[in-house]
Scaffold this motif. Structure first.
Motif, PDB file in Angstrom:
ATOM      1  N   ILE A   1      -3.346   7.141   3.613  1.00 56.61           N
ATOM      2  CA  ILE A   1      -3.002   6.934   2.261  1.00 56.61           C
ATOM      3  C   ILE A   1      -4.231   6.772   1.575  1.00 56.61           C
ATOM      4  CG2 ILE A   1      -1.870   5.042   0.636  1.00 56.61           C
ATOM      5  CD1 ILE A   1       0.313   4.537   2.789  1.00 56.61           C
ATOM      6  N   LEU A   2      -5.203   5.985   2.202  1.00 53.77           N
ATOM      7  CA  LEU A   2      -6.574   5.926   1.527  1.00 53.77           C
ATOM      8  C   LEU A   2      -7.158   7.339   1.206  1.00 53.77           C
ATOM      9  CD1 LEU A   2      -8.317   2.613   3.086  1.00 53.77           C
ATOM     10  CD2 LEU A   2      -7.606   3.010   0.685  1.00 53.77           C
ATOM     11  N   ASP A   3      -7.216   8.028   2.320  1.00 55.40           N
ATOM     12  CA  ASP A   3      -7.644   9.518   1.982  1.00 55.40           C
ATOM     13  C   ASP A   3      -6.817  10.089   0.689  1.00 55.40           C
ATOM     14  OD1 ASP A   3      -9.452  11.736   3.290  1.00 55.40           O
ATOM     15  OD2 ASP A   3      -7.424  12.520   3.097  1.00 55.40           O
TER      16      ASP A   3
ATOM     17  N   THR B   1      -3.366   3.810  11.252  1.00 57.37           N
ATOM     18  CA  THR B   1      -3.691   5.379  10.826  1.00 57.37           C
ATOM     19  C   THR B   1      -2.855   5.698   9.795  1.00 57.37           C
ATOM     20  OG1 THR B   1      -3.271   5.711  13.226  1.00 57.37           O
ATOM     21  CG2 THR B   1      -2.574   7.601  11.752  1.00 57.37           C
ATOM     22  N   ASN B   2      -1.699   5.147   9.270  1.00 60.52           N
ATOM     23  CA  ASN B   2      -0.910   5.282   8.199  1.00 60.52           C
ATOM     24  C   ASN B   2      -1.834   4.910   6.736  1.00 60.52           C
ATOM     25  OD1 ASN B   2       0.975   6.604   6.356  1.00 60.52           O
ATOM     26  ND2 ASN B   2       2.420   4.464   6.288  1.00 60.52           N
TER      27      ASN B   2
ATOM     28  N   GLY C   1       0.909  -1.131   0.048  1.00 59.54           N
ATOM     29  CA  GLY C   1       0.011   0.066   0.068  1.00 59.54           C
ATOM     30  C   GLY C   1       0.839   1.270   0.091  1.00 59.54           C
ATOM     31  N   GLU C   2       1.794   1.223   0.559  1.00 59.52           N
ATOM     32  CA  GLU C   2       2.799   2.651   0.796  1.00 59.52           C
ATOM     33  C   GLU C   2       3.393   2.489  -0.484  1.00 59.52           C
ATOM     34  OE1 GLU C   2       5.170   3.417   4.546  1.00 59.52           O
ATOM     35  OE2 GLU C   2       4.657   1.480   4.908  1.00 59.52           O
TER      36      GLU C   2
ATOM     37  N   GLY D   1      -3.600  -0.270  -4.351  1.00 58.58           N
ATOM     38  CA  GLY D   1      -3.158   0.226  -3.148  1.00 58.58           C
ATOM     39  C   GLY D   1      -4.514   0.364  -2.314  1.00 58.58           C
ATOM     40  N   GLU D   2      -5.716   0.828  -2.938  1.00 60.30           N
ATOM     41  CA  GLU D   2      -6.943   0.787  -2.263  1.00 60.30           C
ATOM     42  C   GLU D   2      -7.357  -0.406  -1.920  1.00 60.30           C
ATOM     43  OE1 GLU D   2      -9.742   3.017  -4.416  1.00 60.30           O
ATOM     44  OE2 GLU D   2      -9.160   4.892  -3.991  1.00 60.30           O
TER      45      GLU D   2
END
Length: 296
Positions: A287-289, A282-283, A217-218, A259-260
Protein backbone atom coordinates in the motif's frame (compact mmCIF):
# COMPACT_ATOMS: atom_id res chain seq x y z
CA UNK A 1 -29.35 15.53 48.36
CA UNK A 2 -28.28 16.95 45.00
CA UNK A 3 -25.99 13.96 44.40
CA UNK A 4 -28.81 11.57 45.30
CA UNK A 5 -31.15 13.43 42.97
CA UNK A 6 -28.69 13.15 40.10
CA UNK A 7 -28.18 9.46 40.84
CA UNK A 8 -31.91 8.83 40.66
CA UNK A 9 -32.13 10.77 37.40
CA UNK A 10 -29.33 8.67 35.88
CA UNK A 11 -31.00 5.46 37.08
CA UNK A 12 -34.27 6.45 35.41
CA UNK A 13 -32.50 7.53 32.23
CA UNK A 14 -30.37 4.39 31.90
CA UNK A 15 -33.26 2.18 33.03
CA UNK A 16 -35.37 3.53 30.16
CA UNK A 17 -32.55 2.79 27.72
CA UNK A 18 -32.20 -0.67 29.22
CA UNK A 19 -35.89 -1.45 28.60
CA UNK A 20 -35.43 -0.40 24.97
CA UNK A 21 -32.33 -2.60 24.60
CA UNK A 22 -34.11 -5.58 26.14
CA UNK A 23 -37.02 -5.18 23.72
CA UNK A 24 -34.52 -5.25 20.86
CA UNK A 25 -32.63 -8.19 22.33
CA UNK A 26 -35.53 -10.60 22.82
CA UNK A 27 -36.32 -11.27 19.11
CA UNK A 28 -32.59 -11.60 18.40
CA UNK A 29 -32.28 -14.19 21.17
CA UNK A 30 -35.31 -16.10 19.87
CA UNK A 31 -33.91 -16.11 16.32
CA UNK A 32 -30.56 -17.38 17.59
CA UNK A 33 -32.21 -20.23 19.46
CA UNK A 34 -31.26 -18.85 22.86
CA UNK A 35 -27.73 -20.26 22.84
CA UNK A 36 -25.61 -17.39 21.49
CA UNK A 37 -23.05 -16.49 24.15
CA UNK A 38 -23.03 -12.77 23.32
CA UNK A 39 -26.80 -12.45 23.49
CA UNK A 40 -26.80 -14.36 26.77
CA UNK A 41 -24.18 -11.96 28.15
CA UNK A 42 -26.20 -8.98 26.93
CA UNK A 43 -29.32 -10.36 28.62
CA UNK A 44 -27.44 -10.90 31.89
CA UNK A 45 -26.13 -7.32 31.86
CA UNK A 46 -29.59 -5.89 31.17
CA UNK A 47 -31.18 -7.95 33.96
CA UNK A 48 -28.55 -6.67 36.41
CA UNK A 49 -29.19 -3.15 35.15
CA UNK A 50 -32.93 -3.52 35.68
CA UNK A 51 -32.50 -4.69 39.27
CA UNK A 52 -30.10 -1.86 40.15
CA UNK A 53 -32.30 0.80 38.57
CA UNK A 54 -35.47 -0.40 40.27
CA UNK A 55 -34.24 -1.49 43.68
CA UNK A 56 -31.29 0.74 44.57
CA UNK A 57 -31.50 3.81 42.37
CA UNK A 58 -30.61 6.19 45.20
CA UNK A 59 -27.34 4.49 46.12
CA UNK A 60 -25.96 2.88 42.96
CA UNK A 61 -22.93 4.43 41.27
CA UNK A 62 -24.07 5.99 37.96
CA UNK A 63 -20.89 4.73 36.28
CA UNK A 64 -21.86 1.13 37.08
CA UNK A 65 -25.22 1.62 35.35
CA UNK A 66 -23.64 3.17 32.26
CA UNK A 67 -21.04 0.39 32.03
CA UNK A 68 -23.64 -2.38 32.32
CA UNK A 69 -25.73 -0.74 29.59
CA UNK A 70 -22.65 -0.26 27.39
CA UNK A 71 -21.53 -3.86 27.79
CA UNK A 72 -25.01 -5.07 26.84
CA UNK A 73 -24.93 -2.86 23.74
CA UNK A 74 -21.48 -4.15 22.76
CA UNK A 75 -22.53 -7.80 23.13
CA UNK A 76 -25.89 -7.39 21.37
CA UNK A 77 -24.48 -5.52 18.39
CA UNK A 78 -21.57 -7.95 18.10
CA UNK A 79 -24.07 -10.69 17.35
CA UNK A 80 -25.74 -8.50 14.72
CA UNK A 81 -22.41 -7.53 13.14
CA UNK A 82 -21.36 -11.17 12.86
CA UNK A 83 -24.65 -11.93 11.14
CA UNK A 84 -23.97 -9.17 8.59
CA UNK A 85 -20.49 -10.55 7.93
CA UNK A 86 -21.79 -14.13 7.61
CA UNK A 87 -24.37 -12.91 5.09
CA UNK A 88 -21.65 -11.00 3.20
CA UNK A 89 -23.35 -7.63 3.72
CA UNK A 90 -26.46 -8.01 1.52
CA UNK A 91 -26.37 -5.27 -1.09
CA UNK A 92 -29.95 -4.05 -0.67
CA UNK A 93 -30.17 -3.97 3.13
CA UNK A 94 -26.71 -3.75 4.66
CA UNK A 95 -26.09 0.02 4.50
CA UNK A 96 -29.19 0.93 6.56
CA UNK A 97 -28.25 -1.83 9.00
CA UNK A 98 -24.70 -0.52 9.31
CA UNK A 99 -26.03 2.99 9.95
CA UNK A 100 -28.38 1.61 12.60
CA UNK A 101 -25.58 -0.23 14.40
CA UNK A 102 -23.35 2.85 14.32
CA UNK A 103 -26.15 4.80 15.99
CA UNK A 104 -26.67 2.12 18.66
CA UNK A 105 -22.93 1.97 19.40
CA UNK A 106 -23.04 5.74 19.88
CA UNK A 107 -25.82 5.50 22.46
CA UNK A 108 -23.61 5.14 25.57
CA UNK A 109 -21.94 8.48 24.80
CA UNK A 110 -25.36 10.05 24.28
CA UNK A 111 -26.42 8.83 27.72
CA UNK A 112 -23.24 10.16 29.35
CA UNK A 113 -23.81 13.54 27.72
CA UNK A 114 -27.42 13.64 28.89
CA UNK A 115 -26.45 12.87 32.50
CA UNK A 116 -24.18 15.92 32.54
CA UNK A 117 -22.22 14.49 35.47
CA UNK A 118 -18.74 14.23 34.03
CA UNK A 119 -16.61 16.52 31.89
CA UNK A 120 -15.09 13.61 29.98
CA UNK A 121 -16.86 10.49 28.71
CA UNK A 122 -13.94 8.35 29.86
CA UNK A 123 -14.59 9.41 33.47
CA UNK A 124 -17.88 7.51 33.45
CA UNK A 125 -17.37 4.86 30.77
CA UNK A 126 -13.73 4.09 31.42
CA UNK A 127 -10.97 4.14 28.81
CA UNK A 128 -11.28 0.53 27.68
CA UNK A 129 -15.02 0.67 27.01
CA UNK A 130 -14.69 4.00 25.22
CA UNK A 131 -11.90 2.65 23.02
CA UNK A 132 -14.01 -0.43 22.31
CA UNK A 133 -16.97 1.68 21.17
CA UNK A 134 -14.79 3.51 18.65
CA UNK A 135 -13.04 0.31 17.57
CA UNK A 136 -16.33 -1.45 16.93
CA UNK A 137 -17.70 1.40 14.81
CA UNK A 138 -14.48 1.73 12.85
CA UNK A 139 -14.08 -2.01 12.35
CA UNK A 140 -17.70 -2.36 11.21
CA UNK A 141 -17.19 0.31 8.55
CA UNK A 142 -13.89 -1.34 7.57
CA UNK A 143 -15.61 -4.70 7.04
CA UNK A 144 -18.44 -3.08 5.11
CA UNK A 145 -16.04 -1.17 2.83
CA UNK A 146 -13.86 -4.27 2.38
CA UNK A 147 -16.89 -6.10 1.03
CA UNK A 148 -18.40 -3.41 -1.20
CA UNK A 149 -15.09 -2.40 -2.82
CA UNK A 150 -15.01 -5.90 -4.30
CA UNK A 151 -18.35 -5.21 -6.01
CA UNK A 152 -17.20 -3.18 -8.99
CA UNK A 153 -20.64 -2.07 -10.11
CA UNK A 154 -21.65 -0.99 -6.58
CA UNK A 155 -18.55 1.03 -5.77
CA UNK A 156 -18.53 2.73 -9.18
CA UNK A 157 -22.07 4.04 -8.66
CA UNK A 158 -21.86 4.78 -4.93
CA UNK A 159 -18.56 6.62 -4.65
CA UNK A 160 -19.97 9.30 -2.35
CA UNK A 161 -21.34 6.72 0.06
CA UNK A 162 -18.04 4.82 -0.01
CA UNK A 163 -16.03 7.96 0.69
CA UNK A 164 -18.28 8.84 3.63
CA UNK A 165 -17.97 5.34 5.10
CA UNK A 166 -14.18 5.36 4.67
CA UNK A 167 -13.76 8.84 6.16
CA UNK A 168 -15.88 8.07 9.20
CA UNK A 169 -14.36 4.63 9.66
CA UNK A 170 -10.81 6.03 9.63
CA UNK A 171 -11.75 8.76 12.09
CA UNK A 172 -13.36 6.27 14.48
CA UNK A 173 -10.23 4.12 14.43
CA UNK A 174 -7.83 7.03 14.87
CA UNK A 175 -9.93 8.35 17.75
CA UNK A 176 -9.00 5.20 19.67
CA UNK A 177 -5.49 6.57 20.12
CA UNK A 178 -6.65 9.77 21.85
CA UNK A 179 -7.97 8.36 25.12
CA UNK A 180 -4.65 7.36 26.70
CA UNK A 181 -1.36 9.19 27.01
CA UNK A 182 1.58 7.35 25.41
CA UNK A 183 4.35 6.38 27.80
CA UNK A 184 7.13 8.98 27.92
CA UNK A 185 10.50 7.25 27.55
CA UNK A 186 13.09 8.88 29.77
CA UNK A 187 16.80 8.19 29.81
CA UNK A 188 16.76 8.51 33.59
CA UNK A 189 14.19 5.72 33.96
CA UNK A 190 15.03 2.09 33.20
CA UNK A 191 12.48 -0.44 31.96
CA UNK A 192 12.74 -4.19 32.40
CA UNK A 193 11.11 -4.78 29.00
CA UNK A 194 12.17 -2.11 26.50
CA UNK A 195 10.07 -3.60 23.68
CA UNK A 196 6.91 -3.21 25.75
CA UNK A 197 7.98 0.29 26.76
CA UNK A 198 8.44 1.24 23.08
CA UNK A 199 4.97 -0.08 22.24
CA UNK A 200 3.40 1.97 25.03
CA UNK A 201 5.34 5.04 23.92
CA UNK A 202 3.75 4.66 20.46
CA UNK A 203 0.27 4.49 21.98
CA UNK A 204 -0.09 0.76 21.30
CA UNK A 205 -1.69 -0.78 24.39
CA UNK A 206 -3.22 -3.89 22.76
CA UNK A 207 -3.41 -5.91 19.55
CA UNK A 208 -6.57 -3.95 18.73
CA UNK A 209 -4.59 -0.70 18.51
CA UNK A 210 -2.24 -2.33 16.02
CA UNK A 211 -5.13 -3.69 13.96
CA UNK A 212 -6.68 -0.22 13.97
CA UNK A 213 -3.49 1.09 12.33
CA UNK A 214 -3.60 -1.49 9.56
CA UNK A 215 -7.34 -1.08 9.01
CA UNK A 216 -6.91 2.70 8.78
CA UNK A 217 -4.11 2.28 6.25
CA UNK A 218 -6.18 -0.04 4.08
CA UNK A 219 -9.16 2.32 4.18
CA UNK A 220 -6.90 5.20 3.13
CA UNK A 221 -5.79 3.02 0.20
CA UNK A 222 -9.38 2.41 -0.88
CA UNK A 223 -10.12 6.10 -0.50
CA UNK A 224 -7.25 7.14 -2.73
CA UNK A 225 -7.95 4.39 -5.25
CA UNK A 226 -11.71 4.83 -5.63
CA UNK A 227 -12.76 8.20 -4.20
CA UNK A 228 -10.02 10.74 -4.79
CA UNK A 229 -12.03 12.83 -7.28
CA UNK A 230 -15.31 12.63 -5.39
CA UNK A 231 -16.56 15.65 -3.50
CA UNK A 232 -17.67 14.41 -0.08
CA UNK A 233 -20.27 17.17 0.07
CA UNK A 234 -22.15 15.38 -2.70
CA UNK A 235 -23.01 12.59 -0.28
CA UNK A 236 -26.03 13.11 1.95
CA UNK A 237 -25.71 9.75 3.70
CA UNK A 238 -25.14 10.44 7.39
CA UNK A 239 -23.69 7.43 9.18
CA UNK A 240 -22.31 9.28 12.19
CA UNK A 241 -23.84 8.22 15.46
CA UNK A 242 -25.40 11.02 17.51
CA UNK A 243 -23.01 10.35 20.37
CA UNK A 244 -19.87 10.96 18.36
CA UNK A 245 -17.56 13.12 20.44
CA UNK A 246 -15.00 13.78 17.71
CA UNK A 247 -15.74 16.83 15.60
CA UNK A 248 -13.17 15.58 13.09
CA UNK A 249 -15.77 13.18 11.70
CA UNK A 250 -17.13 16.10 9.72
CA UNK A 251 -13.80 16.93 8.13
CA UNK A 252 -12.34 15.73 4.85
CA UNK A 253 -9.30 13.46 5.02
CA UNK A 254 -6.05 13.39 3.10
CA UNK A 255 -6.02 9.66 2.46
CA UNK A 256 -2.41 9.59 1.23
CA UNK A 257 -0.94 11.63 4.08
CA UNK A 258 -2.78 9.77 6.84
CA UNK A 259 -2.25 6.36 5.21
CA UNK A 260 1.49 6.85 4.79
CA UNK A 261 1.93 8.09 8.36
CA UNK A 262 -0.06 5.32 10.02
CA UNK A 263 1.39 2.49 7.91
CA UNK A 264 4.99 3.61 8.42
CA UNK A 265 4.32 3.56 12.12
CA UNK A 266 2.67 0.12 11.83
CA UNK A 267 5.66 -1.30 9.92
CA UNK A 268 8.13 0.24 12.36
CA UNK A 269 6.36 -1.39 15.30
CA UNK A 270 5.92 -4.80 13.65
CA UNK A 271 9.56 -4.93 12.54
CA UNK A 272 10.83 -3.35 15.75
CA UNK A 273 9.48 -4.26 19.18
CA UNK A 274 7.13 -6.92 17.72
CA UNK A 275 9.67 -8.52 15.38
CA UNK A 276 9.18 -12.27 15.29
CA UNK A 277 5.63 -12.03 16.68
CA UNK A 278 3.91 -13.01 13.38
CA UNK A 279 2.67 -9.53 12.45
CA UNK A 280 2.74 -9.35 8.64
CA UNK A 281 3.86 -6.13 6.95
CA UNK A 282 3.64 -7.26 3.29
CA UNK A 283 0.28 -5.64 2.58
CA UNK A 284 1.28 -2.45 4.39
CA UNK A 285 4.42 -2.13 2.25
CA UNK A 286 2.45 -2.75 -0.95
CA UNK A 287 0.00 0.00 0.00
CA UNK A 288 2.87 2.39 0.78
CA UNK A 289 4.30 1.66 -2.66
CA UNK A 290 0.90 2.48 -4.18
CA UNK A 291 0.80 5.79 -2.29
CA UNK A 292 4.26 6.72 -3.56
CA UNK A 293 3.50 5.94 -7.21
CA UNK A 294 -0.12 7.08 -7.38
CA UNK A 295 -0.40 10.46 -9.09
CA UNK A 296 -3.96 11.41 -8.11
Amino acid sequence: MAAVGKGCRVARLVGHRGHWALARLLPLRDAAGGDDIFLIQASTSLEKLKVLCEEDEENVNPSILIKLYTQAILDMTYYEENKLVDEDFPEDTSLPKVKELITILSEPEVVVKETDLYAKHSDMLGTELLECLYWRRGALLYMYCHTVTEREEWQSTNIGVLRKCLTDGINYLLQMFKFRCPLQLNEDVSFQDMDTAKLLSEGVFSDTHLLAMMYSGEMCYWGLKYCVNEDSENCDIDINGPGTSSTSLEESLDFREIGEKILRKYISICEGPLKGQSWNTTNAKQILDFFQHCHH
